[in-house]
Each structure stands twice: as C-alpha cells, then as structure tokens.
Write a protein that holds these residues in place. Structure first.
Motif, PDB file in Angstrom:
ATOM      1  N   GLY A 238       0.871  -1.210  -0.183  1.00  0.00           N
ATOM      2  CA  GLY A 238      -0.052  -0.070   0.095  1.00  0.00           C
ATOM      3  C   GLY A 238       0.877   1.293  -0.056  1.00  0.00           C
ATOM      4  N   LEU A 239       0.716   1.911  -1.108  1.00  0.00           N
ATOM      5  CA  LEU A 239       1.647   3.200  -1.127  1.00  0.00           C
ATOM      6  C   LEU A 239       1.109   4.523  -0.214  1.00  0.00           C
ATOM      7  CD1 LEU A 239       2.413   2.830  -5.118  1.00  0.00           C
ATOM      8  CD2 LEU A 239       3.592   1.967  -3.355  1.00  0.00           C
ATOM      9  N   GLY A 240       1.921   5.013   0.109  1.00  0.00           N
ATOM     10  CA  GLY A 240       1.505   6.116   1.188  1.00  0.00           C
ATOM     11  C   GLY A 240       1.214   7.349   0.281  1.00  0.00           C
ATOM     12  N   SER A 241       0.001   8.023   0.988  1.00  0.00           N
ATOM     13  CA  SER A 241      -0.586   9.076   0.330  1.00  0.00           C
ATOM     14  C   SER A 241      -1.329   9.785   1.571  1.00  0.00           C
ATOM     15  CB  SER A 241      -1.177   8.867  -0.774  1.00  0.00           C
ATOM     16  OG  SER A 241      -2.385   8.193  -0.474  1.00  0.00           O
ATOM     17  N   HIS A 242      -2.158  10.730   0.966  1.00  0.00           N
ATOM     18  CA  HIS A 242      -3.038  11.530   1.930  1.00  0.00           C
ATOM     19  C   HIS A 242      -4.183  10.861   2.029  1.00  0.00           C
ATOM     20  CE1 HIS A 242      -5.427  12.671  -1.449  1.00  0.00           C
ATOM     21  NE2 HIS A 242      -4.344  12.798  -2.110  1.00  0.00           N
ATOM     22  N   ASP A 243      -4.374   9.666   1.167  1.00  0.00           N
ATOM     23  CA  ASP A 243      -5.757   9.203   1.061  1.00  0.00           C
ATOM     24  C   ASP A 243      -5.849   7.725   1.813  1.00  0.00           C
ATOM     25  OD1 ASP A 243      -8.207   7.877   0.200  1.00  0.00           O
ATOM     26  OD2 ASP A 243      -7.710   7.934  -2.027  1.00  0.00           O
ATOM     27  N   LEU A 244      -6.383   7.578   2.949  1.00  0.00           N
ATOM     28  CA  LEU A 244      -6.748   6.446   3.779  1.00  0.00           C
ATOM     29  C   LEU A 244      -7.364   5.461   3.227  1.00  0.00           C
ATOM     30  CD1 LEU A 244      -7.402   7.467   7.480  1.00  0.00           C
ATOM     31  CD2 LEU A 244      -5.575   6.205   6.427  1.00  0.00           C
ATOM     32  N   GLY A 245      -7.986   5.815   1.942  1.00  0.00           N
ATOM     33  CA  GLY A 245      -8.635   4.838   1.154  1.00  0.00           C
ATOM     34  C   GLY A 245      -7.797   3.689   0.475  1.00  0.00           C
ATOM     35  N   VAL A 246      -6.422   4.202   0.243  1.00  0.00           N
ATOM     36  CA  VAL A 246      -5.570   3.163   0.166  1.00  0.00           C
ATOM     37  C   VAL A 246      -5.513   2.051   1.190  1.00  0.00           C
ATOM     38  CG1 VAL A 246      -3.022   2.687  -0.461  1.00  0.00           C
ATOM     39  CG2 VAL A 246      -4.264   4.906  -1.422  1.00  0.00           C
ATOM     40  N   ALA A 247      -5.396   2.363   2.338  1.00  0.00           N
ATOM     41  CA  ALA A 247      -5.302   1.298   3.288  1.00  0.00           C
ATOM     42  C   ALA A 247      -6.453   0.465   3.255  1.00  0.00           C
ATOM     43  CB  ALA A 247      -5.221   2.192   4.771  1.00  0.00           C
ATOM     44  N   ASP A 248      -7.709   1.161   3.134  1.00  0.00           N
ATOM     45  CA  ASP A 248      -9.014   0.427   3.087  1.00  0.00           C
ATOM     46  C   ASP A 248      -9.056  -0.416   1.829  1.00  0.00           C
ATOM     47  OD1 ASP A 248      -9.947   1.993   5.309  1.00  0.00           O
ATOM     48  OD2 ASP A 248     -11.484   3.116   4.165  1.00  0.00           O
TER      49      ASP A 248
ATOM     50  N   GLY B   1       5.569   4.682   3.452  1.00  0.00           N
ATOM     51  CA  GLY B   1       5.463   6.205   3.489  1.00  0.00           C
ATOM     52  C   GLY B   1       5.720   6.961   4.620  1.00  0.00           C
ATOM     53  N   ALA B   2       6.537   8.008   4.404  1.00  0.00           N
ATOM     54  CA  ALA B   2       6.807   8.959   5.539  1.00  0.00           C
ATOM     55  C   ALA B   2       5.886  10.174   5.789  1.00  0.00           C
ATOM     56  CB  ALA B   2       8.138   9.536   5.299  1.00  0.00           C
ATOM     57  N   THR B   3       6.055  11.273   5.490  1.00  0.00           N
ATOM     58  CA  THR B   3       5.026  12.248   5.540  1.00  0.00           C
ATOM     59  C   THR B   3       5.659  13.439   4.218  1.00  0.00           C
ATOM     60  OG1 THR B   3       6.423  13.712   7.028  1.00  0.00           O
ATOM     61  CG2 THR B   3       4.700  12.504   7.735  1.00  0.00           C
ATOM     62  N   SER B   4       4.753  14.226   3.779  1.00  0.00           N
ATOM     63  CA  SER B   4       5.073  15.126   2.826  1.00  0.00           C
ATOM     64  C   SER B   4       4.363  16.406   3.336  1.00  0.00           C
ATOM     65  CB  SER B   4       4.277  14.723   1.396  1.00  0.00           C
ATOM     66  OG  SER B   4       2.939  14.394   1.422  1.00  0.00           O
ATOM     67  N   ARG B   5       4.451  17.437   2.617  1.00  0.00           N
ATOM     68  CA  ARG B   5       3.752  18.611   2.846  1.00  0.00           C
ATOM     69  C   ARG B   5       2.434  18.473   2.945  1.00  0.00           C
ATOM     70  NH1 ARG B   5       6.055  22.843  -1.659  1.00  0.00           N
ATOM     71  NH2 ARG B   5       5.631  20.848  -2.776  1.00  0.00           N
ATOM     72  N   THR B   6       1.876  17.543   2.023  1.00  0.00           N
ATOM     73  CA  THR B   6       0.406  17.105   2.026  1.00  0.00           C
ATOM     74  C   THR B   6       0.036  16.526   3.242  1.00  0.00           C
ATOM     75  OG1 THR B   6       0.294  16.968  -0.413  1.00  0.00           O
ATOM     76  CG2 THR B   6      -1.541  16.296   0.397  1.00  0.00           C
ATOM     77  N   THR B   7       0.592  15.872   3.759  1.00  0.00           N
ATOM     78  CA  THR B   7       0.217  14.641   4.697  1.00  0.00           C
ATOM     79  C   THR B   7       0.772  15.065   6.161  1.00  0.00           C
ATOM     80  OG1 THR B   7       1.910  13.163   4.576  1.00  0.00           O
ATOM     81  CG2 THR B   7       0.160  12.784   3.079  1.00  0.00           C
ATOM     82  N   GLU B   8       1.834  15.831   6.488  1.00  0.00           N
ATOM     83  CA  GLU B   8       2.363  16.013   7.856  1.00  0.00           C
ATOM     84  C   GLU B   8       1.477  16.576   8.758  1.00  0.00           C
ATOM     85  OE1 GLU B   8       5.571  18.650   7.260  1.00  0.00           O
ATOM     86  OE2 GLU B   8       4.372  20.345   6.402  1.00  0.00           O
ATOM     87  N   GLY B   9       0.236  17.270   8.465  1.00  0.00           N
ATOM     88  CA  GLY B   9      -0.659  17.632   9.173  1.00  0.00           C
ATOM     89  C   GLY B   9      -1.607  16.960   9.768  1.00  0.00           C
ATOM     90  N   ARG B  10      -2.111  15.890   8.517  1.00  0.00           N
ATOM     91  CA  ARG B  10      -3.175  14.841   9.086  1.00  0.00           C
ATOM     92  C   ARG B  10      -2.561  13.825   9.396  1.00  0.00           C
ATOM     93  NH1 ARG B  10      -6.649  14.494   3.532  1.00  0.00           N
ATOM     94  NH2 ARG B  10      -7.843  12.939   4.965  1.00  0.00           N
ATOM     95  N   MET B  11      -1.355  13.373   9.044  1.00  0.00           N
ATOM     96  CA  MET B  11      -0.633  12.119   9.324  1.00  0.00           C
ATOM     97  C   MET B  11       0.642  12.214  10.064  1.00  0.00           C
ATOM     98  SD  MET B  11      -1.776  10.009   5.865  1.00  0.00           S
ATOM     99  CE  MET B  11      -3.394   9.503   5.589  1.00  0.00           C
ATOM    100  N   PRO B  12       0.548  13.056  11.113  1.00  0.00           N
ATOM    101  CA  PRO B  12       1.839  13.423  11.804  1.00  0.00           C
ATOM    102  C   PRO B  12       2.846  11.918  12.035  1.00  0.00           C
ATOM    103  CG  PRO B  12       0.161  13.335  13.529  1.00  0.00           C
ATOM    104  CD  PRO B  12      -0.551  13.162  12.117  1.00  0.00           C
ATOM    105  N   ARG B  13       2.380  10.980  12.149  1.00  0.00           N
ATOM    106  CA  ARG B  13       3.087   9.628  12.580  1.00  0.00           C
ATOM    107  C   ARG B  13       3.736   9.060  11.350  1.00  0.00           C
ATOM    108  NH1 ARG B  13      -1.138   9.959  15.808  1.00  0.00           N
ATOM    109  NH2 ARG B  13      -2.238   8.383  14.646  1.00  0.00           N
ATOM    110  N   GLY B  14       3.450   9.714  10.203  1.00  0.00           N
ATOM    111  CA  GLY B  14       4.011   9.102   9.091  1.00  0.00           C
ATOM    112  C   GLY B  14       2.526   8.300   8.235  1.00  0.00           C
ATOM    113  N   GLU B  15       2.795   8.306   6.952  1.00  0.00           N
ATOM    114  CA  GLU B  15       1.701   8.003   6.087  1.00  0.00           C
ATOM    115  C   GLU B  15       1.410   6.266   6.185  1.00  0.00           C
ATOM    116  OE1 GLU B  15       2.603  10.910   2.928  1.00  0.00           O
ATOM    117  OE2 GLU B  15       3.012   9.038   2.210  1.00  0.00           O
ATOM    118  N   ALA B  16       2.495   5.505   6.371  1.00  0.00           N
ATOM    119  CA  ALA B  16       2.448   4.122   6.566  1.00  0.00           C
ATOM    120  C   ALA B  16       2.129   3.857   7.986  1.00  0.00           C
ATOM    121  CB  ALA B  16       4.132   3.515   6.361  1.00  0.00           C
TER     122      ALA B  16
END
Length: 216
Positions: free
Chosen positions: A31-41, A59-74
């Motif tokens: 599952g490739l990390g992103s802003h979209d939790l639908g990938v996990a689903d 996945g780590a974090t990016s400018r898009t995800t650092e606010g909503r996924m502070p612990r990292g996308e993965a």
C-alpha cells in the motif's frame, strides 16, 4: 469554472491512468502512502479476499500529509488496518519513503530483511496513480509480476471524497506529466500513450490545471 470539455478530458486521463488489471493472488500487497486513507481500506479489502497473506504499508510524510498524518503515512495506514481487524502479524511498515521510487525500493528491502520470498506484488495506490506505480515497480523490481489496484470508484466519486474538483484535475494532469517525463529520467518504464490522452492532457494544461506540474 470547469467546463464540459475539461470534464471530458479529465475522464480520459482518469480512465488511462487506471490499469484495469484483473486482481489475482500475489506474494504480498504493498500500500503506497499518500493523503488518502482509502488506499489502506483498499489494501485491507484485498487482504480479506485472500489476495495476499502479508501487506507492506510504505510512506513517511510530505507537505500534504504532515498535518493530518503526523506519525507518517505508513503508520496511519497500519493503524487503520488494525482498526479494520487485520492481525498485526500480517502488516509490515516501511516509514521512510518520500516518493514512489523509494516506496518500491524500501519495501523490497523490508521484505528481504524479513526473509519474505516475493514473486509477485499487488500494488495498491490512489486510482489516478495506478499506471505510474506500475511503471515504477516494473523499472525498479523487474523480476516480479506486478498487478496494480486501487479503490474501485468513478471520477465523480473520487472528487466528492476529496471535496475539491479543481485540485483533482490538477492532480490528474500532474500524474500524466510524470508518465511522459519519468521514463526519460530513468524513473519508470516507458509506456505507449494514445493520441487522445495526449490531447486531453494538453487541453487541460492550457485550461490552467497546472498546480501539480513539475518544472521541466
């Protein structure tokens, strides 16, 4: 204002960027990390259908995800999978990747370190990134079979889930640009791109859907 022509062109890119692969059992799901939790689903749904015994979230974090996924996308993906009932033993986490190439390379290393033999991968991404994810994996991991998958949804449904139609069209244009540019940079395999897709891409660029374009 998004015109009828813009929507028509966006549909053309959306349809092209999805691979239409038939889902089949593979050694592992990634599952490739992103802003979209639908990938996990989507990854969990495929696991429940017996498509793989083990998943890697990368996945780590990016400018898009650092606010909503502070612990990292993965890690947020892992937490979502656990909430949905996946056993912890079926999940590996790769928390460092910051682009698709690193997603593939680092996931491969994690699997190797855990002694997992891999002959095929089911690669789960956002719908409009299926083709680029596939092309990246084929370039960087050529000795495995690659099947691309994502949440099965129409463009309109995806726009509703994001809540910003212009942003989605910008992302479609950015994804298409990378399909054109990345093979020349050695990041992906080259793929044939039909003339109607190229035409749709150019019209959307000219219409101003450019916020996700890279400098060329």
């Amino acid at each position: 204002m998004i015109s009828a022509q813009d929507w028509s062109d966006a549909h053309r890119l959306w349809d092209f960027q999805r691979m239409g692969h038939e889902e089949r059992p593979c050694s592992v799901g990634i599952g490739l990390g992103s802003h979209d939790l639908g990938v996990a689903d989507a990854t969990v749904g495929l696991y429940r259908r017996g498509m793989f015994p083990l998943m890697v979230f990368t996945g780590a974090t990016s400018r898009t995800t650092e606010g909503r996924m502070p612990r990292g996308e993965a890690e947020h993906y892992r937490e979502r999978a656990l909430e949905l009932g996946v056993p912890e033993s079926a999940i590996l986490v790769e928390p460092h990747a910051r682009n698709t190439g690193e997603n593939i390379r680092f996931s491969r290393s994690v699997l190797h370190d855990h002694g997992v033999h891999v002959s095929s991968i089911l690669l789960i991404s956002k719908p409009y990134e299926e083709r680029r994810a596939y092309a990246t994996a084929r370039k960087l991991w050529p000795d495995v079979d690659v099947v691309s998958a994502s949440t099965n949804m129409r463009l309109e449904e995806y726009v509703d889930s994001i809540g910003d139609a212009r942003l989605v069209l910008d992302m479609l244009v950015g994804a298409q640009q990378r399909l054109l540019v990345y093979p020349e940079r050695g990041f992906t395999i080259a793929q044939e791109i039909p003339e109607d897709v190229l035409g749709a891409y150019e019209r959307l660029r000219q219409a101003g859907f450019v916020s996700r374009l890279m400098a060329e």
